[in-house]
Write a protein that holds these residues in place. Structure first.
Motif, mmCIF file in Angstrom:
data_model
loop_
_atom_site.group_PDB
_atom_site.id
_atom_site.type_symbol
_atom_site.label_atom_id
_atom_site.label_comp_id
_atom_site.label_asym_id
_atom_site.label_seq_id
_atom_site.Cartn_x
_atom_site.Cartn_y
_atom_site.Cartn_z
ATOM 1 N N TYR A 240 0.824 -1.212 0.000
ATOM 2 C CA TYR A 240 0.000 0.000 0.000
ATOM 3 C C TYR A 240 0.859 1.262 0.000
ATOM 4 C CZ TYR A 240 -4.456 -2.414 0.616
ATOM 5 O OH TYR A 240 -5.577 -3.185 0.419
ATOM 6 N N ILE A 241 1.933 1.267 0.778
ATOM 7 C CA ILE A 241 2.817 2.440 0.796
ATOM 8 C C ILE A 241 3.427 2.659 -0.587
ATOM 9 C CG2 ILE A 241 4.921 3.439 1.777
ATOM 10 C CD1 ILE A 241 4.305 1.836 4.352
ATOM 11 N N ALA A 242 3.829 1.576 -1.231
ATOM 12 C CA ALA A 242 4.397 1.682 -2.580
ATOM 13 C C ALA A 242 3.366 2.241 -3.563
ATOM 14 C CB ALA A 242 4.888 0.315 -3.052
ATOM 15 N N CYS A 243 2.092 1.930 -3.331
ATOM 16 C CA CYS A 243 1.029 2.424 -4.221
ATOM 17 C C CYS A 243 0.845 3.932 -4.114
ATOM 18 C CB CYS A 243 -0.288 1.723 -3.892
ATOM 19 S SG CYS A 243 -0.374 0.007 -4.459
ATOM 20 N N LEU A 244 1.417 4.550 -3.095
ATOM 21 C CA LEU A 244 1.330 6.003 -2.957
ATOM 22 C C LEU A 244 2.311 6.738 -3.882
ATOM 23 C CD1 LEU A 244 1.065 6.326 0.937
ATOM 24 C CD2 LEU A 244 -0.720 6.953 -0.702
ATOM 25 N N LEU A 245 3.334 6.040 -4.346
ATOM 26 C CA LEU A 245 4.417 6.678 -5.091
ATOM 27 C C LEU A 245 3.985 7.487 -6.320
ATOM 28 C CD1 LEU A 245 7.133 3.867 -4.859
ATOM 29 C CD2 LEU A 245 7.260 6.152 -3.832
ATOM 30 N N PRO A 246 3.087 6.997 -7.163
ATOM 31 C CA PRO A 246 2.802 7.753 -8.399
ATOM 32 C C PRO A 246 1.889 8.957 -8.221
ATOM 33 C CG PRO A 246 1.511 5.731 -8.353
ATOM 34 C CD PRO A 246 2.438 5.670 -7.178
ATOM 35 N N TRP A 247 1.128 9.026 -7.155
ATOM 36 C CA TRP A 247 0.070 10.030 -7.067
ATOM 37 C C TRP A 247 0.567 11.479 -7.036
ATOM 38 C CZ3 TRP A 247 -4.431 8.392 -8.540
ATOM 39 C CH2 TRP A 247 -4.743 7.039 -8.399
ATOM 40 N N PRO A 248 1.685 11.809 -6.371
ATOM 41 C CA PRO A 248 2.145 13.213 -6.411
ATOM 42 C C PRO A 248 2.403 13.728 -7.820
ATOM 43 C CG PRO A 248 3.256 12.036 -4.655
ATOM 44 C CD PRO A 248 2.496 11.010 -5.447
ATOM 45 N N PHE A 249 2.780 12.830 -8.736
ATOM 46 C CA PHE A 249 3.076 13.254 -10.101
ATOM 47 C C PHE A 249 1.806 13.636 -10.865
ATOM 48 C CE2 PHE A 249 6.564 10.510 -8.768
ATOM 49 C CZ PHE A 249 7.650 11.331 -9.029
ATOM 50 N N LEU A 250 0.662 13.163 -10.376
ATOM 51 C CA LEU A 250 -0.609 13.571 -10.981
ATOM 52 C C LEU A 250 -1.066 14.927 -10.442
ATOM 53 C CD1 LEU A 250 -2.553 10.175 -11.008
ATOM 54 C CD2 LEU A 250 -1.342 11.293 -12.884
ATOM 55 N N LEU A 251 -0.311 15.436 -9.462
ATOM 56 C CA LEU A 251 -0.589 16.770 -8.926
ATOM 57 C C LEU A 251 0.518 17.741 -9.328
ATOM 58 C CD1 LEU A 251 -1.825 15.795 -5.339
ATOM 59 C CD2 LEU A 251 -3.226 16.511 -7.290
ATOM 60 N N ALA A 252 1.023 17.558 -10.527
ATOM 61 C CA ALA A 252 2.104 18.421 -11.033
ATOM 62 C C ALA A 252 1.691 19.887 -11.058
ATOM 63 C CB ALA A 252 2.510 17.971 -12.439
ATOM 64 N N SER A 253 0.399 20.132 -11.152
ATOM 65 C CA SER A 253 -0.094 21.510 -11.177
ATOM 66 C C SER A 253 0.153 22.243 -9.862
ATOM 67 C CB SER A 253 -1.595 21.530 -11.492
ATOM 68 O OG SER A 253 -2.305 20.682 -10.608
ATOM 69 N N LEU A 254 0.506 21.495 -8.811
ATOM 70 C CA LEU A 254 0.829 22.119 -7.527
ATOM 71 C C LEU A 254 2.294 22.540 -7.454
ATOM 72 C CD1 LEU A 254 -1.148 19.891 -4.980
ATOM 73 C CD2 LEU A 254 -1.787 22.106 -5.941
ATOM 74 N N GLY A 255 3.061 22.200 -8.481
ATOM 75 C CA GLY A 255 4.435 22.671 -8.547
ATOM 76 C C GLY A 255 5.480 21.614 -8.247
ATOM 77 N N THR A 256 6.706 21.912 -8.644
ATOM 78 C CA THR A 256 7.826 20.974 -8.487
ATOM 79 C C THR A 256 8.173 20.745 -7.020
ATOM 80 O OG1 THR A 256 8.740 21.721 -10.609
ATOM 81 C CG2 THR A 256 10.216 20.516 -9.133
ATOM 82 N N ILE A 257 8.137 21.810 -6.230
ATOM 83 C CA ILE A 257 8.493 21.675 -4.814
ATOM 84 C C ILE A 257 7.573 20.667 -4.130
ATOM 85 C CG2 ILE A 257 8.551 22.862 -2.584
ATOM 86 C CD1 ILE A 257 9.432 25.375 -4.027
ATOM 87 N N PHE A 258 6.283 20.774 -4.418
ATOM 88 C CA PHE A 258 5.336 19.830 -3.824
ATOM 89 C C PHE A 258 5.648 18.409 -4.250
ATOM 90 C CE2 PHE A 258 1.582 17.177 -4.331
ATOM 91 C CZ PHE A 258 1.097 17.153 -3.033
ATOM 92 N N MET A 259 5.852 18.196 -5.540
ATOM 93 C CA MET A 259 6.104 16.842 -6.043
ATOM 94 C C MET A 259 7.358 16.243 -5.422
ATOM 95 S SD MET A 259 5.078 16.610 -10.055
ATOM 96 C CE MET A 259 6.258 17.847 -10.570
ATOM 97 N N VAL A 260 8.415 17.044 -5.308
ATOM 98 C CA VAL A 260 9.683 16.547 -4.752
ATOM 99 C C VAL A 260 9.521 16.164 -3.292
ATOM 100 C CG1 VAL A 260 12.038 17.194 -4.123
ATOM 101 C CG2 VAL A 260 11.131 17.807 -6.386
#
Length: 313
Positions: A240-260
């Motif tokens: 389940y923790i591993a399944c969290l990995l891709p989701w920040p990249f779908l929020l790219a509109s929130l900016g690079t700092i957030f994604m990183v």
């Protein structure tokens, strides 16, 4: 001041008073009855969903603060009502668990009849408040309430290890309530928030279930560690923790700092999860995982608000 003492843990039984309560004990009882930390954890995503809906719709908070008040009041009351009804229904198993035996439903400081009436009343009032926002927000509020009270508390919690999956839906709809008070929920951002919350709740809840394994076993609650053991639970948590990995990249509109930052937190939590396969102290590891989960979700949702503040745009 009238007081109550519960004479037995049977549902619907009116309690009678035995001794004076101080303001401190009354506050402690209400805090326990409302499950204050859980309530706050559920209200934060509502706020984040509302805030992000304003941001992506190019609307200002100043023009929508009455709607904000209705949304927060409605969601807080409907969540509080659901949590209180959960306390009322679970009083029999709460008497067998150390972490819950001080709840006023168990000690008798508040009668079960009063608890049930309070839970239903707050739920109804909260739903009415949400109806004054949008029908869609009210529907999501009702879905969350129904899943938590009926499908989780009354049906699956004591019977199936899938109770965690079922219960997670109720926590995951909270940002949808906030978002849909402003705009339609058929948008990538609220759907991603839903998925993050849904997935996060599995390793979070499994950590608690491992820490309180003996108590859940004594209460005969069908939590995953109780039925299938720690090794199976650890594997599920890492997945389940591993399944969290891709989701920040779908929020790219929130900016690079957030994604990183979000990705670093995901990787860090995954490392903690994997370390569980090599630990000699399962309970210490479970507590560490619990702390990771609590801080992860709080930082993530607060960060979504921070990166969309006017000073960053």
């Amino acid at each position: 001041m009238s007081k109550f003492v519960k004479t037995s843990p049977q549902k619907g039984e009116m309690a009678i008073l035995s001794s004076e309560q101080t303001p401190a004990t009354i506050f402690a009882d209400l805090k326990s009855l409302f499950k204050l930390p859980v309530l706050m954890a559920n209200v934060l995503p509502v706020f984040t969903g509302f805030w992000l809906a304003l941001y992506f719709s190019n609307l200002t908070f100043a023009d929508h603060w009455p709607l904000f008040v209705l949304t927060m009041l409605g969601s807080t009351l409907i969540v509080a009502g659901a949590l209180i009804i959960n306390n009322w229904y679970d009083v029999d198993i709460d008497t067998k668990m150390d972490r819950t035996m001080n709840r006023p439903t168990v000690t008798g400081n508040i009668s079960l009849k009063v608890v049930l009436i309070l839970g239903i009343s707050l739920s109804v009032i909260g739903f009415i408040f949400l109806l004054f926002t949008t029908i869609e927000a009210a529907i999501y509020g009702l879905i969350g309430w129904f899943v938590y009270v009926v499908l989780y508390t009354m049906w699956s919690k004591r019977r199936y290890t899938l109770n965690t999956v079922i219960g997670s839906v109720s926590g995951a709809v909270t940002p949808m309530i906030g978002w849909t008070a402003i705009d339609s929920g058929f948008h990538l951002v609220p759907i991603v928030l839903f998925m993050i919350l849904f997935i996060f709740q599995m390793p979070h809840t499994f950590s608690i279930a491992m820490k309180k394994h003996k108590e859940y076993a004594a209460a005969k609650v069908a939590m995953l560690p109780v039925v299938y053991g720690f090794e199976m639970t650890k594997r599920q948590m890492v997945i389940y923790i591993a399944c969290l990995l891709p989701w920040p990249f779908l929020l790219a509109s929130l900016g690079t700092i957030f994604m990183v930052i979000a990705t670093l937190m995901n990787v860090g939590w995954l490392a903690v999860g994997i370390s569980g396969f090599f630990t000699k102290d399962d309970f210490k590891w479970a507590h560490m995982n619990f702390l990771c989960s609590v801080n992860y979700i709080m930082i993530l949702f607060v960060m979504m608000v921070i990166v969309t503040l006017p000073i960053f745009n």
